[in-house]
Design an enzyme around this catalytic site. Structure first.
Site, PDB file in Angstrom:
ATOM      1  N   SER A 108      -4.936  13.075   2.573  1.00  0.00           N
ATOM      2  CA  SER A 108      -5.292  14.306   1.861  1.00  0.00           C
ATOM      3  C   SER A 108      -5.338  14.018   0.367  1.00  0.00           C
ATOM      4  O   SER A 108      -4.940  12.967  -0.087  1.00  0.00           O
ATOM      5  CB  SER A 108      -4.287  15.396   2.179  1.00  0.00           C
ATOM      6  OG  SER A 108      -2.988  14.954   1.880  1.00  0.00           O
TER       7      SER A 108
ATOM      8  N   GLU B 183       7.320   3.956   8.497  1.00  0.00           N
ATOM      9  CA  GLU B 183       7.234   5.369   8.142  1.00  0.00           C
ATOM     10  C   GLU B 183       8.301   6.202   8.830  1.00  0.00           C
ATOM     11  O   GLU B 183       8.344   6.287  10.050  1.00  0.00           O
ATOM     12  CB  GLU B 183       5.867   5.904   8.538  1.00  0.00           C
ATOM     13  CG  GLU B 183       4.780   5.334   7.676  1.00  0.00           C
ATOM     14  CD  GLU B 183       3.437   5.624   8.270  1.00  0.00           C
ATOM     15  OE1 GLU B 183       2.481   5.660   7.496  1.00  0.00           O
ATOM     16  OE2 GLU B 183       3.349   5.821   9.494  1.00  0.00           O
TER      17      GLU B 183
ATOM     18  N   THR C  62      -2.808  -2.641   7.940  1.00  0.00           N
ATOM     19  CA  THR C  62      -2.538  -4.039   7.732  1.00  0.00           C
ATOM     20  C   THR C  62      -1.107  -4.461   7.526  1.00  0.00           C
ATOM     21  O   THR C  62      -0.424  -4.020   6.627  1.00  0.00           O
ATOM     22  CB  THR C  62      -3.289  -4.611   6.513  1.00  0.00           C
ATOM     23  OG1 THR C  62      -4.613  -4.184   6.584  1.00  0.00           O
ATOM     24  CG2 THR C  62      -3.218  -6.095   6.519  1.00  0.00           C
TER      25      THR C  62
ATOM     26  N   ASN D 265       1.879  10.776   8.803  1.00  0.00           N
ATOM     27  CA  ASN D 265       0.607  10.442   9.437  1.00  0.00           C
ATOM     28  C   ASN D 265      -0.320  11.633   9.602  1.00  0.00           C
ATOM     29  O   ASN D 265      -1.522  11.474   9.769  1.00  0.00           O
ATOM     30  CB  ASN D 265       0.850   9.762  10.778  1.00  0.00           C
ATOM     31  CG  ASN D 265       1.225   8.320  10.563  1.00  0.00           C
ATOM     32  OD1 ASN D 265       0.408   7.554  10.060  1.00  0.00           O
ATOM     33  ND2 ASN D 265       2.454   7.961  10.877  1.00  0.00           N
TER      34      ASN D 265
ATOM     35  N   THR E 191       0.884  -1.169   0.000  1.00  0.00           N
ATOM     36  CA  THR E 191       0.000   0.000   0.000  1.00  0.00           C
ATOM     37  C   THR E 191       0.921   1.218   0.000  1.00  0.00           C
ATOM     38  O   THR E 191       1.332   1.675  -1.051  1.00  0.00           O
ATOM     39  CB  THR E 191      -0.946   0.013   1.217  1.00  0.00           C
ATOM     40  OG1 THR E 191      -0.204  -0.253   2.398  1.00  0.00           O
ATOM     41  CG2 THR E 191      -2.026  -1.030   1.061  1.00  0.00           C
TER      42      THR E 191
ATOM     43  N   LYS F 295       4.009  -7.094   3.844  1.00  0.00           N
ATOM     44  CA  LYS F 295       3.760  -5.666   3.596  1.00  0.00           C
ATOM     45  C   LYS F 295       3.288  -4.998   4.887  1.00  0.00           C
ATOM     46  O   LYS F 295       2.808  -5.649   5.802  1.00  0.00           O
ATOM     47  CB  LYS F 295       2.694  -5.469   2.509  1.00  0.00           C
ATOM     48  CG  LYS F 295       1.344  -5.953   2.921  1.00  0.00           C
ATOM     49  CD  LYS F 295       0.218  -4.991   2.635  1.00  0.00           C
ATOM     50  CE  LYS F 295       0.441  -3.669   3.306  1.00  0.00           C
ATOM     51  NZ  LYS F 295      -0.825  -3.006   3.702  1.00  0.00           N
TER      52      LYS F 295
END
Lengths: 408, 408
Positions: B408, B279, B193, B403, B156, B182
């Protein structure tokens, strides 16, 4: 950056009869700032304290507990900033005891009648000599209404002083409640420590005051979270001098309930001020969980939501990201939670019900609420009739900057 | 941004006999990207799964559990990205079942022989029509070695595909283990997920494979944390086709231990890759707790340290901020923890012992370790002989940006 943090004008800060305060520039970590605060309490004052549950309890916390247990009547408090005297072993304990002895000598009381508090850098030895050398200046300056100076002196990286003060009628008399606080949980761990001091000139029996302190801490300082880190030095103290002539010695006294409510209100205000001044905070959030089967259950859910970095960053972005909130409820640890029974509101907007987005929900409505600086998240679990509430703030770039760049 | 994430060249990715894979551009959320993946498994394959404990379990998770429980033999998996089919109620469950029925029709098997997986936006209805319309393309493309395409198709917001592959001798034969993963826990909750798929051509009895899946998940995917958020869709699947001719039907088989070790190693690698690609991650941290009284205790301490935003920001800053780590150990929830018995190492440097900074510790040594991209924090509790390990990453400006700006 503080979110709606009200600082009363000095004229609205009322002295508490029986409490004198003095401050000093002891140069504990930095020169030219007041970093030492002494409270002298009238004989006969009741004092109760609630302390951190962190297993790395700082030396002053251990000494506070020992001195309160001795029960000789607390007559003074001494608070230093700049050094937490935590992770300092037996040397640190001795330094805290020596601090009490030095102040006791100046005030003509016993060392065990002094409670010591430290906040600041962890794992560094307390500069005892400078602290002790600063005590006479603080004692010389003892005065009736130095609460504002004290609110400033106990600050570490707080951007604003935190102070509440009120007068209220109790029975046929007027009492005063004034208090100060600093920090925000463990938001600045090397400048650790949440400290709260609340004083009233009402009189309260020591055993009752202890019960009240625990109960009030549980609904105020124990209901705030910034990043979930509990510091090594957290302390909350209630002082009841009795100088107003009002006296409450049992919970069945008709004056007990209004006194409790006023003290709890002041403590909650002081606790919320800590969240409002939390590092990088741009939003103040109230997480209110209803219809829980128990308080433990309500708090599990409230803290899961309040501490989720994903929820906190979504609030920073004013993004009504419902999935993040529902997800946090789902992993809060209630094993038999039926998600079909949950309702979720953002402010006055019902956003989710029956485990999914509410059919009438419009993103624009959620957006409107999320743009406010104060937001209430209401969660009904459909499992019982217990409610509980936690206060927190959002999670911003500024938080990372402050905590990553700090100590340099 | 990924930290030391190794992507093997395609020539080193080995097909697993008995597993065919096909992918398609179904346009589930975005056009022109592969977002649908189908696995076809040879008859007689054993399949075991471990799923999220979040109470908001997504519809496909519920259907997976039901189909595995039916025990008719799993013959296919279908994975879509772009939509998590979570928080979608009865409609979502029906959509997951319809997905299985559509694929079963194309492959000539029963719907209960299909396991469905979804990852992506929460609280939005699954676009079932587009998903079903994409299935023929994926089925047409079924081939022996499309693992690399699958690793890409299940992404994703991952920045890198995550894939492991190896061949090893087992008894007198060679077996293959290949897998993909993933996500990173709930790091992108609206693109939620963690998914992991591990396949081998060894044969394993179904009940034994289920035990192995649980045990392996516990030491791999259940030992990683990015932000402490457990998603609604987390799933880990092991497939054992038996096509190599090697068969392990009991834990007492001499081939069991090496097979278990190889599968566990591959799963740990896939799990760690998720953390490496988390991230904003700039550091990969191993939190190793030793001398605990129980595994529960070891994990409490490891997770308290791994999830403390203060510890994570200190690592981002390469700041050997020992106070933050000790503080997190202190509030981990071990009621009778004696902090005097704790030792703490950063890499090979003993930094704290007996509840305070180690006398020989030099800040420069801590600094040297903290500058590395891979850091091991070792904590000895002095309470027993149990060890456990958790993997995590640091907490950067980039994390907040991603995050806060997401959706957006």
């Amino acid at each position: 950056m503080a979110v709606n943090l009200y600082i009363p004008p000095e004229s609205n800060i009322f002295a508490v009869a029986g409490v004198e305060i003095g401050t000093a520039e002891a140069g504990i970590r930095k020169a030219k700032r007041r970093d030492l605060t002494v409270f002298r309490l009238a004989q006969g004052s009741s004092v109760a304290g609630v302390f951190t549950l962190n297993r790395f309890r700082a030396a002053p916390v251990q000494v506070c507990e020992a001195h309160l247990a001795e029960g000789r009547g607390i007559r003074a408090l001494v608070v230093n900033t700049g050094n937490a005297n935590a992770g300092t072993g037996e040397t640190g304990l001795q330094a805290a005891r020596d601090t009490c002895a030095a102040l006791a000598g100046l005030l003509g009381i016993e060392p065990s009648q002094v409670l010591p508090f430290s906040t600041g850098v962890i794992l560094e030895p307390l500069p005892l000599d400078r602290l002790v050398a600063g005590l006479p200046q603080a004692v010389d300056g003892l005065g009736d209404n130095n609460w504002f100076a004290a609110a400033h002196s106990i600050m570490t990286t707080d951007t604003q002083p935190k102070i509440v003060s009120q007068r209220l009628a109790l029975g046929d008399k007027t009492i005063t409640i004034t208090g100060i606080s600093k920090g925000a949980g463990m938001i600045r761990p090397n400048m650790a420590t949440m400290l709260g001091y609340l004083a009233t000139d009402a009189g309260v029996a020591p055993a009752l005051l202890e019960e009240m302190a625990r109960s009030i801490a549980d609904r105020s300082f124990n209901r705030i979270t910034v990043d979930g880190d509990t510091s090594t030095n957290d302390s909350f103290i209630i002082i009841a001098t009795g100088k107003s002539g009002v006296r409450v010695d049992s919970a069945s006294d008709p004056l007990y309930a209004p006194l409790y409510a006023a003290l709890a209100g002041a403590a909650t205000d002081l606790a919320q001020k800590i969240v409002r001044d939390a590092e990088g905070a741009t939003k103040f959030m109230t997480i209110q969980v209803e219809e829980a089967g128990s308080s433990e259950e309500a708090l599990k859910v409230a803290y899961a939501v309040a501490q989720s970095p994903l929820v906190k960053t979504a609030f920073f972005a004013s993004d009504p990201n419902l999935g993040r909130i529902l997800c946090a409820i789902g992993y809060a640890g209630i094993a038999d939670l039926d998600v079909g029974g949950i309702k979720l509101w953002l402010g006055d907007v019902l956003v989710a019900s029956e485990g999914q987005r509410h059919p009438g929900y419009q993103e624009a409505d959620g957006q409107r609420v999320m743009k406010e600086p104060e937001i209430t998240v209401r969660i009904a679990l459909g499992r019982g009739d217990v409610s509980d509430t936690v206060y927190t703030c959002d999670f911003s770039h500024e938080y990372v900057s402050i905590n990553a760049d700090y100590r340099s």
